[in-house]
Design an enzyme around this catalytic site. Structure first.
Site, PDB file in Angstrom:
ATOM      1  N   PHE A 134       4.164  11.654  11.579  1.00  0.00           N
ATOM      2  CA  PHE A 134       4.440  12.079  10.197  1.00  0.00           C
ATOM      3  C   PHE A 134       4.162  10.910   9.260  1.00  0.00           C
ATOM      4  O   PHE A 134       4.787   9.855   9.367  1.00  0.00           O
ATOM      5  CB  PHE A 134       5.896  12.527  10.029  1.00  0.00           C
ATOM      6  N   ASP A 219       3.161   2.291  10.292  1.00  0.00           N
ATOM      7  CA  ASP A 219       3.922   3.017   9.281  1.00  0.00           C
ATOM      8  C   ASP A 219       5.402   2.799   9.601  1.00  0.00           C
ATOM      9  O   ASP A 219       5.971   3.459  10.477  1.00  0.00           O
ATOM     10  CB  ASP A 219       3.545   4.502   9.339  1.00  0.00           C
ATOM     11  N   LYS A 248      11.381   4.477   2.074  1.00  0.00           N
ATOM     12  CA  LYS A 248      12.774   4.836   2.358  1.00  0.00           C
ATOM     13  C   LYS A 248      13.737   3.671   2.103  1.00  0.00           C
ATOM     14  O   LYS A 248      14.090   3.388   0.974  1.00  0.00           O
ATOM     15  CB  LYS A 248      12.894   5.367   3.788  1.00  0.00           C
TER      16      LYS A 248
HETATM   17  N1  PLP Z   1       6.012   7.923   6.956  1.00  0.00           N
HETATM   18  C1  PLP Z   1       7.089   8.162   7.710  1.00  0.00           C
HETATM   19  C2  PLP Z   1       7.182   7.534   9.059  1.00  0.00           C
HETATM   20  C3  PLP Z   1       8.121   8.990   7.240  1.00  0.00           C
HETATM   21  O1  PLP Z   1       9.180   9.236   8.015  1.00  0.00           O
HETATM   22  C4  PLP Z   1       7.995   9.562   5.959  1.00  0.00           C
HETATM   23  C5  PLP Z   1       9.038  10.463   5.437  1.00  0.00           C
HETATM   24  O2  PLP Z   1       9.826  11.036   6.148  1.00  0.00           O
HETATM   25  C6  PLP Z   1       6.851   9.276   5.202  1.00  0.00           C
HETATM   26  C7  PLP Z   1       5.887   8.451   5.722  1.00  0.00           C
HETATM   27  C8  PLP Z   1       6.668   9.862   3.833  1.00  0.00           C
HETATM   28  O3  PLP Z   1       7.496   9.207   2.937  1.00  0.00           O
HETATM   29  P1  PLP Z   1       7.786   9.885   1.509  1.00  0.00           P
HETATM   30  O4  PLP Z   1       8.542  11.139   1.785  1.00  0.00           O
HETATM   31  O5  PLP Z   1       8.586   8.848   0.768  1.00  0.00           O
HETATM   32  O6  PLP Z   1       6.467  10.132   0.875  1.00  0.00           O
END
Ligand code: PLP
Length: 395
Positions: A134, A219, A248
């Site tokens: 994700f 990520d 986050k």
């Molecule tokens: N990357 C990871 C690993 C995530 O868990 C999330 C959100 O849950 C995101 C990216 C996306 O972040 P945002 O919702 O702030 O765009």
């Protein structure tokens, strides 16, 4: 939908939301409009690193709001300079781009990798990503994600994201070719149900990238900023990525994210990347306040203690109720119930009286725990006792 005095009709229905309205939060507790309180082990989806409305963030926001909110990203500002410098020093990646969401940071990483491929690898542009990954909800980050159910959504997708299998090195090697520019993954897949990439796998990916001249993109939107017990999850593996994304926890609940790059990977030139809110001092000041609190050895040691307490408590529940198991790192854990009851448990937990409990079910059989990093020992015990009661009633 009418919820007592609230008419929610104007709120675009992009999520199935329960019939309650949150109006206040403090630490590990949220309060709804009827005055009921909830022990919160979701914390805005692993976002509120310091819990709800921590004084550090309230102070940083109030102070910065009275000094400077946004001079435009075309000028330097002192708050962004400070945060960028601190993130660079903590991570060892010297170039920092501040943005507002995890997806935006990842979108930046994808763009930077593609530009790097144009400059250094004859236009190589494919980024190998993983099933169940994700990375966000922009078109490119959705395309990079491997979320089940998204395959046909919003077609056509952005091309260039072949999918490998997490913890299966051969599946990655099979995808490396002349068009490959990098490999992108979460050190622990969060939304997939807290599935850690094995240490040996991450090290092998680092070596694979070095051998083929590829960028390793981590990520750490969910795993970064203390969530797994160290500032960054990659520290526990003894590797460093070429590109790193944060989100986050870095904002402790406000919209703040970051893309970090090594000297060798950094190839953006003025005009390549930007955004109206990128590096705005209001959010940057919050980021520095979060780092002040989280990056101390004592704070991180306490995160690890609480994580061990949570792990022990879940192990006791597993033994007592014959559940399947648990996994995760630090204060990002999942409990495998072994039955597809997780959504029901989430609803029962929320409906408990007098106090409710907020949990998340990323999969039908899984409960995910992502409390505030400063959750107290007695709050963990309280959550475990509430969950124990629910599991007792369901067997
Ligand atoms: N990357 C990871 C690993 C995530 O868990 C999330 C959100 O849950 C995101 C990216 C996306 O972040 P945002 O919702 O702030 O765009």
């Amino acid at each position: 939908m009418k919820i007592d005095q609230y008419d929610t009709a104007a709120v675009m229905a992009v999520a199935a939301r329960p019939e309650l309205v949150f109006v206040e939060g403090h630490g590990s507790w949220l309060f709804d409009h009827r005055g009921k309180r909830y022990l919160d082990f979701v914390q805005g989806w692993a976002v509120n690193a310091l819990g709800h409305c921590p004084p550090e963030i309230a102070r940083a926001l109030a102070r910065q709001a009275q000094r400077l909110v946004n001079p435009s990203p075309a000028f330097f500002n002192d708050a962004a300079i400070e945060l960028a410098g601190r993130l660079a020093a903590l991570s060892g990646l010297p170039h920092v781009f501040l943005a507002s969401s995890g997806a935006e940071a990842n979108e930046g990483a994808i763009k930077l990798a593609r530009k790097w491929g144009q400059k250094n690898k004859q236009g190589a542009h494919e980024i190998i990503t993983f099933g169940d990954a994700f990375h966000g909800r922009t078109l490119a980050t959705m395309s990079a994600s491997g979320k089940a159910g998204w395959e046909r959504l919003f077609e056509p997708k952005v091309p260039g994201f072949p999918k490998a299998v997490l913890n299966d090195l051969a599946s990655v090697e099979a995808l490396v070719g002349p068009a490959t520019v990098g490999i992108m993954l979460e050190p622990t897949q969060g939304e997939a149900g807290v599935v850690p990439a094995e240490d040996a796998f991450l090290r092998a990916l680092r070596r694979l990238c070095d051998r083929h001249g590829l960028l390793l993109i981590l990520d750490e939107v969910q795993t970064g900023i203390g969530r797994t017990g160290t500032m960054f999850a990659f520290e526990q593996v003894g590797i460093r990525p070429d590109l790193l994304t944060l989100g986050k926890g870095i904002g402790g609940g406000v919209p703040l994210s970051a893309l970090l790059a090594t000297d060798a990977a950094m190839c953006f030139e003025p005009g390549d990347q930007g955004g109206t809110y990128c590096g705005n001092p209001l959010m940057a000041a919050v980021g520095s306040a979060v780092i002040d609190a989280v990056s101390t050895p004592a704070f991180l040691a306490t995160v690890r203690e609480r994580a061990a307490q949570l792990e022990r408590g879940l192990a006791a529940l597993i033994a007592r109720h014959g559940l399947t198991g648990q996994r995760g790192r630090g204060l990002l854990r999942a409990l495998d119930l072994g039955t597809p009851d997780a959504n029901r448990v989430v609803e029962v937990a929320r409906s408990l009286v007098p106090d409710g409990l907020l949990l998340n079910a990323p999969r039908p059989n899984l409960l995910r725990f992502m409390p505030a990093l400063n959750v107290k020992a007695d709050e963990i015990e309280r959550m475990l006792a509430m969950l124990d009661g629910i599991l007792m009633d369901s067997t």
